[in-house]
Write a protein that holds these residues in place. Structure first.
Motif, PDB file in Angstrom:
ATOM      1  N   UNK A  17       0.835  -1.199   0.000  1.00  0.00           N
ATOM      2  CA  UNK A  17       0.000   0.000   0.000  1.00  0.00           C
ATOM      3  C   UNK A  17       0.872   1.252   0.000  1.00  0.00           C
ATOM      4  N   UNK A  18       1.905   1.247   0.815  1.00  0.00           N
ATOM      5  CA  UNK A  18       2.776   2.423   0.906  1.00  0.00           C
ATOM      6  C   UNK A  18       3.524   2.669  -0.406  1.00  0.00           C
ATOM      7  N   UNK A  54      10.217 -12.996  12.304  1.00  0.00           N
ATOM      8  CA  UNK A  54       8.841 -12.593  12.005  1.00  0.00           C
ATOM      9  C   UNK A  54       7.891 -12.879  13.169  1.00  0.00           C
ATOM     10  N   UNK A  55       8.102 -13.963  13.862  1.00  0.00           N
ATOM     11  CA  UNK A  55       7.200 -14.342  14.949  1.00  0.00           C
ATOM     12  C   UNK A  55       7.251 -13.357  16.114  1.00  0.00           C
ATOM     13  N   UNK A  56       8.425 -12.811  16.395  1.00  0.00           N
ATOM     14  CA  UNK A  56       8.585 -11.970  17.581  1.00  0.00           C
ATOM     15  C   UNK A  56       8.656 -10.479  17.319  1.00  0.00           C
ATOM     16  N   UNK A  57       8.968 -10.047  16.100  1.00  0.00           N
ATOM     17  CA  UNK A  57       9.135  -8.612  15.848  1.00  0.00           C
ATOM     18  C   UNK A  57       7.823  -7.946  15.488  1.00  0.00           C
ATOM     19  N   UNK A  58       7.777  -6.645  15.628  1.00  0.00           N
ATOM     20  CA  UNK A  58       6.603  -5.901  15.220  1.00  0.00           C
ATOM     21  C   UNK A  58       6.847  -5.255  13.856  1.00  0.00           C
ATOM     22  N   UNK A  59       7.878  -4.441  13.741  1.00  0.00           N
ATOM     23  CA  UNK A  59       8.207  -3.776  12.487  1.00  0.00           C
ATOM     24  C   UNK A  59       9.713  -3.852  12.270  1.00  0.00           C
ATOM     25  N   UNK A  60      10.105  -3.747  11.021  1.00  0.00           N
ATOM     26  CA  UNK A  60      11.529  -3.859  10.684  1.00  0.00           C
ATOM     27  C   UNK A  60      12.391  -2.818  11.412  1.00  0.00           C
ATOM     28  N   UNK A  61      11.862  -1.605  11.594  1.00  0.00           N
ATOM     29  CA  UNK A  61      12.681  -0.588  12.257  1.00  0.00           C
ATOM     30  C   UNK A  61      12.922  -0.907  13.731  1.00  0.00           C
ATOM     31  N   UNK A  62      12.141  -1.835  14.310  1.00  0.00           N
ATOM     32  CA  UNK A  62      12.354  -2.257  15.694  1.00  0.00           C
ATOM     33  C   UNK A  62      13.214  -3.509  15.794  1.00  0.00           C
ATOM     34  N   UNK A  77      12.728   3.958   3.570  1.00  0.00           N
ATOM     35  CA  UNK A  77      12.513   5.078   4.495  1.00  0.00           C
ATOM     36  C   UNK A  77      11.845   6.246   3.783  1.00  0.00           C
ATOM     37  N   UNK A  78      12.313   6.532   2.575  1.00  0.00           N
ATOM     38  CA  UNK A  78      11.747   7.623   1.776  1.00  0.00           C
ATOM     39  C   UNK A  78      10.274   7.341   1.458  1.00  0.00           C
ATOM     40  N   UNK A  79       9.972   6.110   1.065  1.00  0.00           N
ATOM     41  CA  UNK A  79       8.603   5.708   0.765  1.00  0.00           C
ATOM     42  C   UNK A  79       7.736   5.867   2.003  1.00  0.00           C
ATOM     43  N   UNK A  80       8.212   5.403   3.141  1.00  0.00           N
ATOM     44  CA  UNK A  80       7.423   5.462   4.372  1.00  0.00           C
ATOM     45  C   UNK A  80       7.212   6.894   4.842  1.00  0.00           C
ATOM     46  N   UNK A  81       8.219   7.719   4.667  1.00  0.00           N
ATOM     47  CA  UNK A  81       8.090   9.121   5.066  1.00  0.00           C
ATOM     48  C   UNK A  81       7.016   9.824   4.238  1.00  0.00           C
ATOM     49  N   UNK A  82       6.956   9.493   2.969  1.00  0.00           N
ATOM     50  CA  UNK A  82       5.947  10.101   2.093  1.00  0.00           C
ATOM     51  C   UNK A  82       4.573   9.475   2.317  1.00  0.00           C
ATOM     52  N   UNK A  83       4.535   8.152   2.303  1.00  0.00           N
ATOM     53  CA  UNK A  83       3.249   7.448   2.300  1.00  0.00           C
ATOM     54  C   UNK A  83       2.610   7.337   3.679  1.00  0.00           C
TER      55      UNK A  83
END
Length: 113
Positions: A17-18, A54-62, A77-83
């Motif tokens: 989606x982003x 994947x089982x234990x993490x929430x998001x890649x940045x964490x 990061x650029x995509x996420x900042x915009x979207x």
């Protein structure tokens, strides 16, 4: 479908989606994704599907391990900042879920310390 498979599918839906929001807003492409954005999306899907946490993490940045190549990480990061802010108007339920899981992770991390 297992819990991990659901989580993976949700993560793929969010990044897809982003990337679509970003591509539509930044590239003059008539239908679908431009080749650059499609390459980024396929890369993100591949990395997510191979994630050992994947089982234990929430998001890649964490995550404690960043498996993206530096240039691809910068693009995401650029995509996420915009979207990110625009997601509220496209899929608000994903924004609410993101906030919930982020808060939950912060609380869990405080309890561990």
């Amino acid at each position: 479908m297992t819990k991990v498979e659901k989580k993976l599918q949700r993560e793929i839906n969010v990044i897809e989606t982003m990337v679509k929001i970003y591509c539509k807003g930044n590239h003059d492409h008539k239908e679908g994704l431009c080749s650059e954005c499609n390459e980024l999306l396929e890369y993100a899907k591949l990395r997510a599907s191979k994630c050992p946490f994947m089982e234990e993490k929430t998001f890649c940045n964490n995550c404690r391990v960043h498996c993206y190549k530096p240039e691809m990480r910068a693009k995401v990061k650029e995509v996420m900042k915009y979207a990110g802010p625009r997601m509220l108007f496209v899929k608000p339920h994903l924004v609410v879920l993101h906030g919930y899981y982020s808060l939950k992770t912060k609380i869990q991390n405080k309890k561990r310390k």
